[in-house]
Design an enzyme around this catalytic site. Structure first.
Site, short mmCIF file in Angstrom:
data_model
loop_
_atom_site.label_atom_id
_atom_site.label_comp_id
_atom_site.label_asym_id
_atom_site.label_seq_id
_atom_site.Cartn_x
_atom_site.Cartn_y
_atom_site.Cartn_z
CG ASP A 1 -6.25 -3.97 4.66
OD1 ASP A 1 -5.22 -4.65 4.61
OD2 ASP A 1 -6.49 -3.14 5.56
CG ASP B 1 -3.21 -1.51 9.02
OD1 ASP B 1 -4.38 -1.36 8.61
OD2 ASP B 1 -2.32 -2.05 8.35
CG MET C 1 -11.50 -5.30 6.73
SD MET C 1 -9.84 -4.60 6.54
CE MET C 1 -8.79 -5.98 7.07
CG MET D 1 -8.77 -2.03 11.89
SD MET D 1 -7.43 -3.13 11.42
CE MET D 1 -6.15 -1.92 11.14
CB SER E 1 0.00 -2.38 5.20
OG SER E 1 -0.28 -2.34 6.59
CG HIS F 1 -3.22 0.66 4.72
ND1 HIS F 1 -4.47 1.09 4.36
CD2 HIS F 1 -3.42 -0.30 5.67
CE1 HIS F 1 -5.38 0.41 5.04
NE2 HIS F 1 -4.77 -0.43 5.86
CG HIS G 1 -7.73 0.18 8.21
ND1 HIS G 1 -7.37 -1.11 7.89
CD2 HIS G 1 -9.03 0.09 8.64
CE1 HIS G 1 -8.38 -1.93 8.12
NE2 HIS G 1 -9.40 -1.22 8.58
CG MET H 1 -4.74 -2.68 14.79
SD MET H 1 -3.91 -4.26 14.66
CE MET H 1 -3.74 -4.39 12.87
C1 DX5 Z 1 -5.03 -6.10 9.02
C2 DX5 Z 1 -4.66 -4.75 8.48
C3 DX5 Z 1 -3.93 -4.85 7.21
C4 DX5 Z 1 -2.61 -5.58 7.28
C5 DX5 Z 1 -2.50 -6.35 6.03
O1 DX5 Z 1 -5.90 -5.95 10.09
O2 DX5 Z 1 -5.80 -3.94 8.26
O3 DX5 Z 1 -3.76 -3.57 6.60
O4 DX5 Z 1 -1.50 -4.72 7.39
O5 DX5 Z 1 -1.42 -7.18 6.13
P1 DX5 Z 1 -1.11 -8.29 5.05
O6 DX5 Z 1 -0.92 -7.58 3.74
O7 DX5 Z 1 0.12 -8.93 5.58
O8 DX5 Z 1 -2.29 -9.22 5.00
ZN ZN Z 2 -5.48 -2.06 7.07
#
Ligand code: DX5
Ligand code: ZN
Length: 238
Positions: free
Chosen positions: A187, A50, A152, A83, A23, A48, A81, A52
Site C-alpha cells: 500500500d 483508509d 506500507m 491508521m 483505495s 480499500h 485499513h 485516519m
Molecule cells: C496511505 C493509505 C493508502 C493510500 C494510498 O496512508 O494507506 O491506502 O490511499 O494512496 P496512493 O495509492 O495514492 O499512494
Molecule cells: Zn491504506
C-alpha cells in the site's frame, strides 16, 4: 456460523488471485457512489477504506458512518485499513458498518493478540500492517493468526506519495512465511511504474489510490494495473 462459512466471510472473495484494490481515499468524495460503482462494474472485487485519526497519522479521513452509507450500494469486499490508535476499541463500529476485514497497525498494538481477538469477535477478517521502518520480526509472533499482512510502501497518512522500493525485501521475506490462504498486501505509491516490482517480490494484493481514481479513466487504469501485475507474476494467479 460453521467454521468454513466463517473462513469464507473473513477472506478475500474466492478467485481474487492477484488483486488490485482501489483505495477510496483518492476518489472524488462528492461523487463517491459513482466512483465506487465504476470500479465495481469493472470487476474489482475489493475496496480499500483508509481510516485516519489525526493522531497515529497526521491526517483525518472518514469513519464508520461513511462506510455504513456505502455498504448497501456495493457487494465488494470492504478491506478497512485502520491508521488509528486503539484499534480494538473501534473495531466493532467498523465491523458493524460493513467492513469485511479490518487491518490494524502493529505500531499501536502493545498486545496484538488482544487486538486480533477483538476483531475476530466481530466476525471480520484480521489484517496487520507494518510501517516502512517496522521490521517483519515485529509481527513474527502473530503472523499465523491473521488473514492478511499489509506492508506500507509509503509513510501512512496521505495518498499520492512516492513508492519506497526498500520495503520490497520485507515483501520477499513475508512471501516465504505466509500460507496460501493469507494475503500479502502492499500500500502506497502503487502505479504502472511500480506494480511489477511489487508483484515480483511476492505481493498478491495491490492498493492503488491515486493511480486509479485520479486517472482520466479509472476503469481503464484498474484493468491496466491488473494486467501489469499478472504479467510480472508470470501469469501465475496465486
Ligand atoms: C496511505 C493509505 C493508502 C493510500 C494510498 O496512508 O494507506 O491506502 O490511499 O494512496 P496512493 O495509492 O495514492 O499512494
Ligand atoms: Zn491504506
Amino acid at each position: 456460523m460453521a467454521k468454513s462459512e466463517q473462513a469464507a466471510k473473513t477472506r478475500f472473495p474466492a478467485g481474487s488471485g492477484l488483486c488490485v484494490v482501489p483505495s477510496l481515499l483518492a476518489a472524488d468524495f462528492a461523487r463517491l457512489a459513482d466512483e465506487v460503482a465504476a470500479v465495481e462494474q469493472a470487476g474489482a472485487p475489493v475496496l480499500h477504506l483508509d481510516v485516519m485519526d489525526g493522531h497515529f497519522v497526521p491526517n483525518l479521513s472518514f469513519g464508520p458512518g461513511l462506510i455504513a452509507s456505502l455498504r448497501p450500494l456495493s457487494r465488494m469486499f470492504f478491506d478497512t485499513h485502520l491508521m488509528i490508535d486503539e484499534p480494538a476499541r473501534y473495531a466493532p463500529a467498523f465491523a458493524k458498518a460493513g467492513s469485511d476485514l479490518i487491518t490494524f497497525h502493529i505500531e499501536v498494538a502493545p498486545d496484538p493478540q488482544a487486538v486480533i481477538a477483538a476483531i475476530r469477535a466481530t466476525g471480520a477478517g484480521v489484517g496487520v500492517s507494518i510501517n516502512p521502518a517496522t521490521e517483519v520480526d515485529a509481527i513474527a509472533g502473530i503472523v499465523d493468526a491473521v488473514d492478511l499482512v499489509l506492508v506500507m510502501s509509503v509513510w501512512p497518512g496521505f495518498g499520492g506519495q512516492t513508492f519506497m522500493p526498500e520495503v520490497l525485501k520485507k515483501v520477499e521475506r513475508l512471501r516465504g512465511i505466509l500460507g496460501p490462504h493469507q494475503r500479502l498486501e502492499i500500500d502506497g505509491g502503487i502505479d504502472h511504474a511500480t506494480i511489477a516490482r511489487a508483484a515480483q517480490a511476492g505481493a498478491d494484493t495491490f492498493v492503488a489510490g491515486t493511480s486509479v481514481f485520479r486517472a482520466a479513466d479509472s476503469v481503464a487504469a484498474w484493468r491496466e494495473l491488473t494486467h501489469l501485475a499478472e504479467q510480472a507474476a508470470g501469469g501465475v494467479v496465486q
